[in-house]
Enzyme design. Structure first.
Site, PDB file in Angstrom:
ATOM      1  N   ASN A  10     -68.728  -4.113-128.154  1.00  0.00           N
ATOM      2  CA  ASN A  10     -68.991  -5.256-129.021  1.00  0.00           C
ATOM      3  C   ASN A  10     -70.381  -5.091-129.656  1.00  0.00           C
ATOM      4  O   ASN A  10     -71.408  -5.234-128.995  1.00  0.00           O
ATOM      5  CB  ASN A  10     -68.903  -6.526-128.162  1.00  0.00           C
ATOM      6  CG  ASN A  10     -69.078  -7.786-128.972  1.00  0.00           C
ATOM      7  OD1 ASN A  10     -69.852  -7.816-129.914  1.00  0.00           O
ATOM      8  ND2 ASN A  10     -68.357  -8.828-128.600  1.00  0.00           N
ATOM      9  N   ALA A  11     -70.383  -4.793-130.963  1.00  0.00           N
ATOM     10  CA  ALA A  11     -71.638  -4.517-131.671  1.00  0.00           C
ATOM     11  C   ALA A  11     -72.553  -5.748-131.697  1.00  0.00           C
ATOM     12  O   ALA A  11     -73.780  -5.617-131.700  1.00  0.00           O
ATOM     13  CB  ALA A  11     -71.337  -4.061-133.092  1.00  0.00           C
ATOM     14  N   LYS A  13     -72.886  -7.992-129.296  1.00  0.00           N
ATOM     15  CA  LYS A  13     -73.583  -8.040-128.003  1.00  0.00           C
ATOM     16  C   LYS A  13     -74.726  -7.028-127.980  1.00  0.00           C
ATOM     17  O   LYS A  13     -75.819  -7.317-127.496  1.00  0.00           O
ATOM     18  CB  LYS A  13     -72.618  -7.650-126.877  1.00  0.00           C
ATOM     19  CG  LYS A  13     -71.676  -8.710-126.419  1.00  0.00           C
ATOM     20  CD  LYS A  13     -70.974  -8.192-125.168  1.00  0.00           C
ATOM     21  CE  LYS A  13     -69.905  -9.110-124.653  1.00  0.00           C
ATOM     22  NZ  LYS A  13     -69.220  -8.550-123.478  1.00  0.00           N
ATOM     23  N   ASP A  69     -69.946  -9.272-118.961  1.00  0.00           N
ATOM     24  CA  ASP A  69     -68.689  -9.966-119.205  1.00  0.00           C
ATOM     25  C   ASP A  69     -69.001 -11.442-119.366  1.00  0.00           C
ATOM     26  O   ASP A  69     -69.787 -12.004-118.590  1.00  0.00           O
ATOM     27  CB  ASP A  69     -67.674  -9.741-118.082  1.00  0.00           C
ATOM     28  CG  ASP A  69     -66.254  -9.999-118.584  1.00  0.00           C
ATOM     29  OD1 ASP A  69     -65.904  -9.502-119.672  1.00  0.00           O
ATOM     30  OD2 ASP A  69     -65.485 -10.709-117.909  1.00  0.00           O
ATOM     31  N   THR A  70     -68.428 -12.020-120.390  1.00  0.00           N
ATOM     32  CA  THR A  70     -68.775 -13.398-120.756  1.00  0.00           C
ATOM     33  C   THR A  70     -67.526 -14.242-120.900  1.00  0.00           C
ATOM     34  O   THR A  70     -66.500 -13.752-121.372  1.00  0.00           O
ATOM     35  CB  THR A  70     -69.563 -13.381-122.094  1.00  0.00           C
ATOM     36  OG1 THR A  70     -70.799 -12.714-121.868  1.00  0.00           O
ATOM     37  CG2 THR A  70     -69.833 -14.787-122.608  1.00  0.00           C
ATOM     38  N   PHE A 149     -70.544 -14.737-133.350  1.00  0.00           N
ATOM     39  CA  PHE A 149     -69.236 -14.102-133.176  1.00  0.00           C
ATOM     40  C   PHE A 149     -68.424 -14.909-132.163  1.00  0.00           C
ATOM     41  O   PHE A 149     -68.926 -15.867-131.574  1.00  0.00           O
ATOM     42  CB  PHE A 149     -69.394 -12.640-132.736  1.00  0.00           C
ATOM     43  CG  PHE A 149     -69.935 -12.457-131.344  1.00  0.00           C
ATOM     44  CD1 PHE A 149     -71.291 -12.557-131.087  1.00  0.00           C
ATOM     45  CD2 PHE A 149     -69.076 -12.187-130.270  1.00  0.00           C
ATOM     46  CE1 PHE A 149     -71.793 -12.402-129.795  1.00  0.00           C
ATOM     47  CE2 PHE A 149     -69.572 -12.023-128.982  1.00  0.00           C
ATOM     48  CZ  PHE A 149     -70.931 -12.134-128.743  1.00  0.00           C
ATOM     49  N   TYR A 151     -66.505 -17.333-130.046  1.00  0.00           N
ATOM     50  CA  TYR A 151     -66.370 -18.792-130.031  1.00  0.00           C
ATOM     51  C   TYR A 151     -67.618 -19.516-130.554  1.00  0.00           C
ATOM     52  O   TYR A 151     -67.683 -20.749-130.484  1.00  0.00           O
ATOM     53  CB  TYR A 151     -66.104 -19.277-128.602  1.00  0.00           C
ATOM     54  CG  TYR A 151     -64.779 -18.820-128.010  1.00  0.00           C
ATOM     55  CD1 TYR A 151     -63.625 -19.581-128.184  1.00  0.00           C
ATOM     56  CD2 TYR A 151     -64.689 -17.651-127.265  1.00  0.00           C
ATOM     57  CE1 TYR A 151     -62.417 -19.188-127.633  1.00  0.00           C
ATOM     58  CE2 TYR A 151     -63.481 -17.242-126.703  1.00  0.00           C
ATOM     59  CZ  TYR A 151     -62.352 -18.019-126.896  1.00  0.00           C
ATOM     60  OH  TYR A 151     -61.154 -17.622-126.346  1.00  0.00           O
TER      61      TYR A 151
HETATM   62  P1  ITT Z   1     -67.001  -5.747-124.224  1.00  0.00           P
HETATM   63  O1  ITT Z   1     -66.028  -6.063-123.113  1.00  0.00           O
HETATM   64  O2  ITT Z   1     -66.741  -4.451-124.901  1.00  0.00           O
HETATM   65  O3  ITT Z   1     -68.432  -5.920-123.811  1.00  0.00           O
HETATM   66  P2  ITT Z   1     -65.823  -8.096-125.474  1.00  0.00           P
HETATM   67  O4  ITT Z   1     -65.913  -8.636-126.866  1.00  0.00           O
HETATM   68  O5  ITT Z   1     -64.472  -7.741-124.915  1.00  0.00           O
HETATM   69  O6  ITT Z   1     -66.815  -6.845-125.389  1.00  0.00           O
HETATM   70  P3  ITT Z   1     -66.108 -10.085-123.367  1.00  0.00           P
HETATM   71  O7  ITT Z   1     -64.898  -9.584-122.667  1.00  0.00           O
HETATM   72  O8  ITT Z   1     -67.321 -10.351-122.554  1.00  0.00           O
HETATM   73  O9  ITT Z   1     -66.560  -9.096-124.533  1.00  0.00           O
HETATM   74  O10 ITT Z   1     -65.818 -11.372-124.237  1.00  0.00           O
HETATM   75  C1  ITT Z   1     -64.934 -12.393-123.874  1.00  0.00           C
HETATM   76  C2  ITT Z   1     -64.653 -13.272-125.046  1.00  0.00           C
HETATM   77  O11 ITT Z   1     -65.731 -14.185-125.206  1.00  0.00           O
HETATM   78  C3  ITT Z   1     -64.441 -12.614-126.407  1.00  0.00           C
HETATM   79  O12 ITT Z   1     -63.434 -13.339-127.074  1.00  0.00           O
HETATM   80  C4  ITT Z   1     -65.770 -12.764-127.095  1.00  0.00           C
HETATM   81  O13 ITT Z   1     -65.615 -12.859-128.496  1.00  0.00           O
HETATM   82  C5  ITT Z   1     -66.267 -14.087-126.510  1.00  0.00           C
HETATM   83  N1  ITT Z   1     -67.718 -14.075-126.412  1.00  0.00           N
HETATM   84  C6  ITT Z   1     -68.482 -13.269-125.629  1.00  0.00           C
HETATM   85  N2  ITT Z   1     -69.795 -13.540-125.812  1.00  0.00           N
HETATM   86  C7  ITT Z   1     -69.859 -14.540-126.731  1.00  0.00           C
HETATM   87  C8  ITT Z   1     -70.900 -15.232-127.363  1.00  0.00           C
HETATM   88  O14 ITT Z   1     -72.184 -14.957-127.089  1.00  0.00           O
HETATM   89  N3  ITT Z   1     -70.596 -16.174-128.242  1.00  0.00           N
HETATM   90  C9  ITT Z   1     -69.319 -16.476-128.543  1.00  0.00           C
HETATM   91  N4  ITT Z   1     -68.260 -15.866-128.017  1.00  0.00           N
HETATM   92  C10 ITT Z   1     -68.524 -14.894-127.117  1.00  0.00           C
END
Ligand code: ITT
Length: 192
Positions: A10-11, A13, A69-70, A149, A151
């Protein structure tokens, strides 16, 4: 300058985390390590997924690395979408469908409290460490703003009037889940 692999595709992040870590660290990308495939994220928790991603990269490279992971945890939905945030509406990473589904599930719901939570797993010197960052806030009634990006257009942090998609990247990093988790990571790395 210290180098460390950030296991993300995820660019957005990558940009946020590099801004918090500053010039002292250079983040090495997965592409630079020759890892182009999707890393499995099959654990039941954010911590589990962050560890899974970091271990995957550590096993292949033997190098120090970390992963984030978020999840967006919504009170009225019992913490959903949480660990399933990326695959909430579909199997893929469809941000638009995810946001639509969340607004649908929140239709008519008055108590709109929620939190973003980030778990960071670090593997350094062969040892594993976890860091957490949380920001509380509320789910909006409709999308607000075009920045950020995921949410971001649906989340207004406590004490703010604008959504994460309406504030600058610097302002988001100051209060966000990821900013908080990364500052803990940075403090830890600086003390090594
Ligand atoms: P990586 O696993 O490659 O790091 P990812 O986009 O899959 O990237 P996550 O699994 O952590 O990252 O993301 C879970 C979801 O939460 C995904 O739909 C993201 O767009 C969203 N997300 C993560 N961080 C966010 C943020 O800071 N603001 C808004 N949405 C976020």
């Amino acid at each position: 300058m210290k180098q460390i692999i950030f296991a993300t595709n995820n660019a957005h992040k990558l940009g946020e985390v590099q801004a918090v870590l500053g010039d002292e660290f250079r983040l090495v990308t997965l592409a630079e390590c020759g890892i182009t495939e999707d890393i499995p994220e099959t654990a039941a928790t954010l911590e589990g997924n962050a560890l899974q991603k970091a271990r995957y990269v550590h096993e292949r490279t033997g190098r120090d690395c970390f992963a984030d992971d978020t999840g967006l945890e919504v009170d009225a939905l019992g913490g959903e979408p949480g660990v399933r945030s990326a695959r909430y509406a579909t199997d893929g990473h469809d941000d638009e469908a995810n946001k639509r589904l969340l607004l649908e599930r929140m239709q008519g719901v008055e108590a709109r409290g929620a939190q973003f939570r980030t778990a960071i797993a670090l593997i350094i010197g062969g040892k594993e460490y976890l860091f957490e960052g949380i920001v509380r806030g509320n789910i909006t009634l409709e999308e607000q703003g075009n920045g950020g990006f995921g949410y971001d257009p649906l989340f207004v942090a406590e004490g703010c009037e604008q959504s994460f998609a309406e504030i600058s990247a610097e302002e988001k990093n100051e209060i966000s889940h990821r900013g908080r988790a990364v500052r803990k990571l940075a403090e830890f790395l600086q003390e090594l």
